[in-house]
Design an enzyme around this catalytic site. Structure first.
Site, mmCIF file in Angstrom:
data_model
loop_
_atom_site.group_PDB
_atom_site.id
_atom_site.type_symbol
_atom_site.label_atom_id
_atom_site.label_comp_id
_atom_site.label_asym_id
_atom_site.label_seq_id
_atom_site.Cartn_x
_atom_site.Cartn_y
_atom_site.Cartn_z
ATOM 1 N N ASN A 50 0.807 -1.229 0.000
ATOM 2 C CA ASN A 50 0.000 0.000 0.000
ATOM 3 C C ASN A 50 0.842 1.281 0.000
ATOM 4 O OD1 ASN A 50 0.736 -0.645 2.650
ATOM 5 N ND2 ASN A 50 -1.110 0.235 3.539
ATOM 6 N N LYS A 97 11.848 -8.420 1.468
ATOM 7 C CA LYS A 97 10.879 -9.261 0.775
ATOM 8 C C LYS A 97 9.637 -8.393 0.593
ATOM 9 C CE LYS A 97 7.407 -12.143 -0.010
ATOM 10 N NZ LYS A 97 6.215 -11.531 -0.613
ATOM 11 N N GLU A 105 4.074 -4.273 12.657
ATOM 12 C CA GLU A 105 3.069 -3.204 12.507
ATOM 13 C C GLU A 105 1.956 -3.799 11.678
ATOM 14 O OE1 GLU A 105 0.736 -0.910 10.877
ATOM 15 O OE2 GLU A 105 2.402 -0.036 9.736
ATOM 16 N N CYS A 124 -3.348 1.266 7.132
ATOM 17 C CA CYS A 124 -3.634 0.782 8.480
ATOM 18 C C CYS A 124 -4.042 1.927 9.393
ATOM 19 C CB CYS A 124 -2.417 0.052 9.038
ATOM 20 S SG CYS A 124 -0.881 0.997 8.926
ATOM 21 N N GLU A 143 -11.396 -4.891 10.295
ATOM 22 C CA GLU A 143 -10.849 -3.738 9.580
ATOM 23 C C GLU A 143 -11.383 -3.700 8.151
ATOM 24 O OE1 GLU A 143 -6.492 -1.774 8.497
ATOM 25 O OE2 GLU A 143 -6.635 -3.927 8.903
#
Length: 433
Positions: A109, A132, A206, A240, A338
């Site tokens: 994102n 990665k 995170e 997020c 979410e």
């Protein structure tokens, strides 16, 4: 630009010293800034971010590189004990030393910014980095993998591994890897945290967020609404730290709901390469399907759709209309899960106690926003909101100068600021007789 970098080379990157590493980091910042148009176009093409936001992502990345080039030495300076005799020494001090190779598993994102906010502090501390990246942003992965080599970093200081997620566990278990950091889903966090724990390696996670955005009667309503729209829809609602749950006092709820729905409906949805576009397509087809399932579940259980609530009518692209949903109840999946797209949930509350209860009744605890001009209310929000950050009369956003991270199922550890650069350093105590 095609120079091959061999991972795991074990180069003594720390031996370059602060000035040497800072010189190279500034060179990387200069490169990324000089190529802002090309790179912004890559970001927009790969994940659908509106082009102006892609340019801002690149600029923010360059700024953060320079921030750590300028401040890393001070952040990792350690300290001298003022009275070493208290510990029976002639001198006693602390020092920060790099771990070695840090693996980063990064999301799509913010395909450049997410990498830089790990890489800039980790490299400036003297670590080597191995990336990665998400499989749906390969051009971004290759670009950032080559960037540091092009800027003059030694071979092996930073490498990109073009591998699938199933091979990540083996990389974490590789004895050459000292630590791992992940930004991603809760499921990925569980898997990577478990593997890192099994081999006793440091991890920073995170993960997801369902950030509350509380609006009390004393807030400036128009400013709160304008910020709410931006907080919910930046990055096409796929962040997020997007505000996702809008918790509004009943005294102003009707006005807020009306204005919020109107302004969400008025957003320009279209080609993300067009500078006039405010909302582009979602990054993946599965992401749009996830949003549709959550919205339909809420609709079927009695929620009110104030605007949107369906996929876009364009033939090309995974568009979903900016959406506002009210009358959310606990049996709806949106109450706890979410929504990773431009879907806002509205909650009406009768008091600050109710607002804090709704805000904290979530498995996540990343960011939060609180709108009020009452100092006693603000003080309570600072103390009682269960989150890694509280933004008062604003929206949650990351800054190089401030630590970033969450609690509960939003993960652990911190990125950015002084706390972020210290995450992947050994804090060593030195005692001298």
């Amino acid at each position: 630009m095609s120079r091959r970098v061999e991972p795991w080379s074990g180069v003594a990157f720390a031996a370059l010293g602060w000035d040497g590493r800072a010189r190279l980091m500034r060179a990387a910042a200069d490169l990324i800034e000089s190529e802002i148009e090309e790179l912004a176009g890559v970001i927009t093409a790969e994940m659908g971010k509106p082009i102006e936001q892609s340019r801002a992502e690149v600029a923010k990345s360059a700024y953060t590189m320079r921030f750590y080039a300028e401040n890393a030495e001070e952040f990792l300076s350690g300290r001298e004990l003022d009275d070493p005799a208290k510990v029976s020494a002639s001198a006693a001090r602390t020092r920060f030393e790099p771990f070695g190779v840090v693996l980063a598993v990064m999301p799509w994102n913010y395909p450049i910014w997410q990498v830089v906010r790990f890489a800039a502090p980790a490299l400036m501390a003297g670590n080597a980095g191995v990336l990665k990246h998400a499989s749906n942003v390969p051009q971004s992965a290759v670009y950032i993998g080559e960037l540091f080599a092009r800027a003059g970093f030694p071979q092996g200081a930073f490498s990109t591994l073009l591998i699938g997620s199933r091979r990540v566990e083996a990389v974490i278990r590789d004895p050459r890897v000292a630590a791992v950091t992940l930004t991603g889903s809760e499921g990925a966090g569980r898997a990577i945290g478990a593997t890192a724990g099994d081999v006793l390696k440091k991890a920073v996670l995170e993960l997801g967020g369902s950030d509350p955005f509380i609006v009390m009667p004393s807030a400036k309503l128009d400013d709160a609404v304008a910020t709410a729209v931006k907080a919910r829809t930046s990055n096409n609602g796929q962040a997020c730290i997007n505000a996702k749950r809008f918790i509004v006092h009943e005294d102003i709820y009707d006005d807020f709901a009306r204005l919020f729905a109107e302004r969400m409906a008025a957003l320009v949805v279209g080609n993300p390469a067009d500078p006039a576009t405010q909302i582009g397509p979602l990054a993946t087809e599965s992401g749009r399907e996830d949003i549709e399932v959550l919205v339909e579940d809420a609709r079927d259980k009695g929620a009110s759709i104030l605007t949107g609530g369906r996929r876009g009518d364009r033939e090309a692209g995974w568009f979903y209309e900016p959406t506002v949903i009210a009358d959310i109840t606990p049996e709806m999946r949106l109450y706890q899960e979410e929504a990773f797209g431009p879907v806002a949930s509205l909650y009406k509350v009768s008091s600050l106690d109710d607002a804090l209860q709704v805000a904290n009744n979530s498995p996540f605890g990343l960011g939060s926003a609180f709108w009020s001009n009452d100092e006693s209310e603000i003080a309570r929000a600072e103390r009682e909101l269960e989150a890694g950050a509280v933004f008062v009369n604003g929206m949650t956003i990351s800054y190089a100068e401030l630590p970033f991270g969450g609690i509960k199922r939003s993960g652990y550890g911190r990125e950015l600021s002084v706390e972020g650069i210290r995450e992947f350093c050994n804090l060593k105590t030195v005692w001298v007789a």
